[in-house]
Design a protein around this motif. Structure first.
Motif: not given
Ligand SMILES: Cc1cc2nc3c(=O)[nH]c(=O)nc-3n(C[C@H](O)[C@H](O)[C@H](O)COP(=O)(O)O)c2cc1C
Length: 368
Positions: A17-18, A269, A280, A283, A343
């Protein structure tokens, strides 16, 4: 290991994730050593305060590599920030063959982990699941606090929602958020990064609201009138309907702690995924706190800073700050069904370069 072996590991890395799905990494392979770097072609953002979100994401990617390498019979020795003169070089990973390594079960969940923004049944968190998650964090050297009491979830949902509203009504944060969104399937396919609207699990009314909110002049007016309560509602509803809110911290401060924290987060996770729990991250608030609480912080006005101090006090009443710890993430857990959309990621060959192995350390590569 060969180029195909390295490619397979990087294919696991990029599933991490990012924040905003920016995929803030590049990889350079020299023989059996892999260098993970920040992607310096991306402009810095206000939320990614001091690169903390970037380091966390790279930590998660490194954890994926370590798990995938061990699953393939390769030990992986990780060094964080091996060159103080080169802060963009986040980790080096050196691989050595060891077919006796036990298979790490978490490796099997890398491809199934995803951000799950669906609302779940507000079912209480299973006591055994709570224990497994807390132990998982502790085994990684992190500390997980879980809030499960309904009135506390409601209070924290409101605090998080207030942070979301502040983000939406700050011109720079608004611009950066809109730049992360991918509005059409073509845009999703062309960029293979950012947040695909389909992954937001939003209903038609929410999408219409988001579409209106896309244009800053609309929001400038809302800001002037002190409105925008609706921007807090998403978090209020989603947190109140969750099984738990998690707060993950690691001891230590600075980039090394953030990378270690990213590894701990990824293990947590993957573990949550294996338990059938949707996760979810939420952050925005923590990154805004980090900025507002830093003496040299810029980008927030006095009213925003004061609001954030008040929100911090409310949050601290339920989640007291841990001295000497880095706050990594707030996230919600729910027994929601799997996400309806996944994604995308950029192609491995666009983030990975190979260089001939040699006796001298590699120069800083240009981004692939
Ligand atoms: C440091 C970090 C902060 C994130 N902040 C949010 C957030 O505030 N809200 C949210 O819905 N997802 C958040 N995410 C999830 C990312 O949007 C998600 O990891 C990315 O879109 C890739 O999708 P996936 O996790 O389904 O592979 C965050 C992920 C990371 C690693």
């Amino acid at each position: 290991m060969g180029e195909d072996g390295i490619r397979r590991l990087v294919a696991h890395a990029v599933q991490a994730p990012s924040g905003g799905n920016v995929q803030p990494w590049t990889f350079l392979a020299r023989g059996d050593v892999l260098h993970c770097r920040t992607d310096d072609t991306r402009p810095p953002t206000l939320l990614d305060f001091q690169g903390s979100a970037t380091h966390l994401a790279i930590g998660a990617a490194v954890e994926n590599i370590d798990l995938a390498a061990r699953a393939a019979g390769w030990a992986c020795q990780v060094r964080s920030f091996p060159d103080p003169a080169d802060p963009g070089l986040v980790c080096t990973l050196a691989f050595s063959r060891d077919p006796r390594l036990p298979h790490p079960p978490l490796a099997d969940w890398i491809g199934r982990r995803a951000t799950n923004r669906r609302h779940g049944p507000a079912r209480p968190l299973d006591a055994a699941h709570r224990q497994t998650l807390t132990d998982c964090a502790a085994d990684s050297g992190a500390l997980l606090q879980l809030i499960t009491e309904r009135t506390e979830l409601t209070e924290l949902g409101e605090v998080i929602g207030a942070g979301d509203r502040l983000r939406m009504l700050n011109p720079r944060l608004h611009r950066e958020m809109m730049a992360e969104l991918r509005w059409t399937p073509d845009e999703v396919r062309d960029t293979r990064d950012g947040i695909d609207l389909a992954t937001l699990e939003a209903d038609a009314a929410d999408l219409a609201g988001l579409s209106l909110a896309r244009h800053w002049p609309h929001l400038a007016l809302v800001r002037e009138l002190g409105g925008g309560a609706a921007f807090a509602e998403g978090a209020v509803k989603s947190v109140a309907g969750s099984s738990a809110l998690g707060h993950l911290t690691v001891p230590g401060t600075g980039p090394t702690a953030q990378v270690a924290g990213g590894r701990a987060l990824q293990r947590l996770w993957l573990t949550a995924t294996s338990l059938g729990l949707g996760l979810q991250p939420l952050t925005v608030l923590l990154y805004l706190f980090a900025r507002a609480e830093h003496p040299d912080a810029t980008g927030l006005d006095a009213t925003e800073t004061a609001t954030l101090h008040t929100l911090r006090k409310r949050m601290s009443a339920l989640l007291p700050p841990r001295t000497g710890h880095t706050e990594l993430m707030l996230f919600r857990l729910s027994y929601a069904p799997p996400p309806t959309a996944r994604s995308l990621r950029r192609e491995v060959d666009s983030v990975l370069r190979f260089e001939a192995a040699g006796p001298t350390p590699p120069g800083r590569p240009s981004a692939p």
